[in-house]
Design an enzyme around this catalytic site. Structure first.
Site, short mmCIF file in Angstrom:
data_model
loop_
_atom_site.label_atom_id
_atom_site.label_comp_id
_atom_site.label_asym_id
_atom_site.label_seq_id
_atom_site.Cartn_x
_atom_site.Cartn_y
_atom_site.Cartn_z
N ARG A 207 -40.01 -24.79 -29.73
CA ARG A 207 -41.16 -25.40 -29.06
C ARG A 207 -42.46 -24.76 -29.55
O ARG A 207 -42.47 -23.63 -30.04
CB ARG A 207 -41.03 -25.26 -27.54
CG ARG A 207 -41.15 -23.87 -27.01
CD ARG A 207 -41.11 -23.83 -25.47
NE ARG A 207 -39.97 -24.54 -24.95
CZ ARG A 207 -40.06 -25.52 -24.06
NH1 ARG A 207 -41.24 -25.91 -23.60
NH2 ARG A 207 -38.99 -26.11 -23.61
N GLY A 228 -39.46 -23.94 -37.17
CA GLY A 228 -40.23 -23.03 -36.35
C GLY A 228 -41.23 -23.73 -35.44
O GLY A 228 -41.47 -24.94 -35.53
N HIS A 229 -41.87 -22.94 -34.59
CA HIS A 229 -42.80 -23.49 -33.61
C HIS A 229 -44.02 -24.13 -34.28
O HIS A 229 -44.50 -23.68 -35.31
CB HIS A 229 -43.25 -22.42 -32.62
CG HIS A 229 -43.89 -21.21 -33.23
ND1 HIS A 229 -43.32 -19.97 -33.19
CD2 HIS A 229 -45.05 -21.05 -33.90
CE1 HIS A 229 -44.10 -19.10 -33.79
NE2 HIS A 229 -45.16 -19.74 -34.24
N ASN A 230 -44.47 -25.21 -33.67
CA ASN A 230 -45.67 -25.95 -34.09
C ASN A 230 -45.54 -26.62 -35.45
O ASN A 230 -46.54 -27.02 -36.05
CB ASN A 230 -46.91 -25.04 -34.08
CG ASN A 230 -47.29 -24.59 -32.69
OD1 ASN A 230 -47.03 -23.45 -32.31
ND2 ASN A 230 -47.87 -25.48 -31.90
N SER A 248 -45.72 -23.70 -37.96
CA SER A 248 -46.91 -24.46 -38.36
C SER A 248 -46.82 -25.03 -39.77
O SER A 248 -47.85 -25.33 -40.38
CB SER A 248 -48.17 -23.61 -38.20
OG SER A 248 -48.36 -23.22 -36.86
#
Length: 317
Positions: A207, A228-230, A248
């Site tokens: 998340r 991974g996140h974002n 990201s």
């Protein structure tokens, strides 16, 4: 939490009104009741346009804080943010509310259905699956045994989630103290899958910290992939087994990531790019091209020529 409490908890200083802070948020999304942070020169250019009520900054960035925004000055804003993230983390469980499950859905025994969950028409949810609070699942989805979908995540129509995949776990985010301890950053975002997305067995999609990790429609993800996140994956991407995307990373539409390929964080791969197996993406790449190699990655033709030259040199030695 009052700014005075925040300053005490993070060993920071501030001048101005002792306002109440109700949440943490990013520079771009924070409002007057929220606290944001800037941990370096890279993001300093975004401070002036932020609507945050207060901001954690290091002393060298203090001159960039605009009038009307309270500067909370500390040596390590990233660490201060991590410490505060525990206080502003969403609760593990919400107040109980009834789930909305379509009459045509088949929810097998031993499925956990959290508060306020929505499950669309003709879905099949197999034994052992976990659907956390406020999860939304569209129509015609198949969710295999032991799939975990954490709170607040959104699954589009026609998605196929294979056994043991995990949607919406916390990202791997930590801040570090001077003496080497690692302080967890709690993640309050979610994961949003578009329509007809497939997620392979034992794949994990983290998340976002504040916002969403997004996988657009028709993207297919193999087994044992880490996202991974974002991260943002465009429409129709193909992600082959054991690929790892750092936080990201942004993929355009129809990007192909070969087996065991990966990326560093905060890079963009353009539309219709293809990354060969074990390719290591350490910089942003143009779309419409094929790439191979690890550190440095290069266009496929150039990579093959380089390998041929190295082989000739090796044979002569």
């Amino acid at each position: 939490m009052k700014l005075s409490e925040i300053a005490q908890k993070t060993e920071a200083k501030f001048n101005g009104e002792d306002i109440e802070i109700f949440a943490l948020n990013s520079l771009a999304r924070a409002n007057r009741a929220e606290l944001t942070y800037c941990d370096g020169e890279k993001n300093a250019k975004f401070i002036a346009n932020s609507n945050a009520g207060a901001i954690l900054v290091s002393p060298n960035l203090l001159p960039l804080v605009p009038a009307g925004m309270t500067a909370v000055v500390c040596d390590n804003p990233h660490l201060a943010f991590a410490i505060l993230s525990a206080d502003f983390a969403k609760p593990l469980f919400c107040e109980p509310r009834p789930a909305n499950i379509a009459s045509s859905a088949n929810v097998m025994p031993n499925v956990y259905v959290g508060s306020g969950v929505e499950i669309g028409e003709n879905c099949v949810i197999m034994a052992g699956a976990f659907l956390g609070d406020n999860v939304r699942v569209g129509a015609n989805c198949i969710i295999h045994p032991n799939v975990v979908i954490y709170n607040d995540c959104v699954i589009g129509n026609g998605c196929h989630l294979l056994a043991n995949c995990v949607i919406g776990s916390d990202g791997f985010g930590y801040a570090h103290t001077k003496t080497g301890e690692h302080v967890k950053i709690y993640h309050n975002g979610n994961v949003v899958l578009g329509d007809y997305v497939e997620v392979g067995a034992c794949t994990t999609i983290d998340r976002g910290v504040f916002e969403s990790t997004t996988i657009e429609s028709y993207t297919k993800i193999d087994n044992l992939v880490q996202i991974g996140h974002n991260c943002e994956l465009g429409r129709g991407c193909l992600i082959v087994s054991q690929t790892g995307l750092a936080g990201s990373t942004t993929l355009g539409r129809n990007v192909v990531m070969g087996g065991q390929s990966g990326s560093v964080g905060h890079v963009r791969i353009g539309d219709f790019a293809q990354i060969a197996a074990r390719g290591g993406v350490s910089k942003s790449l143009e779309g419409g091209k094929k790439y191979a190699g690890a550190y440095p990655i290069m266009e496929l033709g150039e990579h093959l020529k380089t390998q041929a030259k190295l082989l000739r040199i090796a044979k002569k030695s």
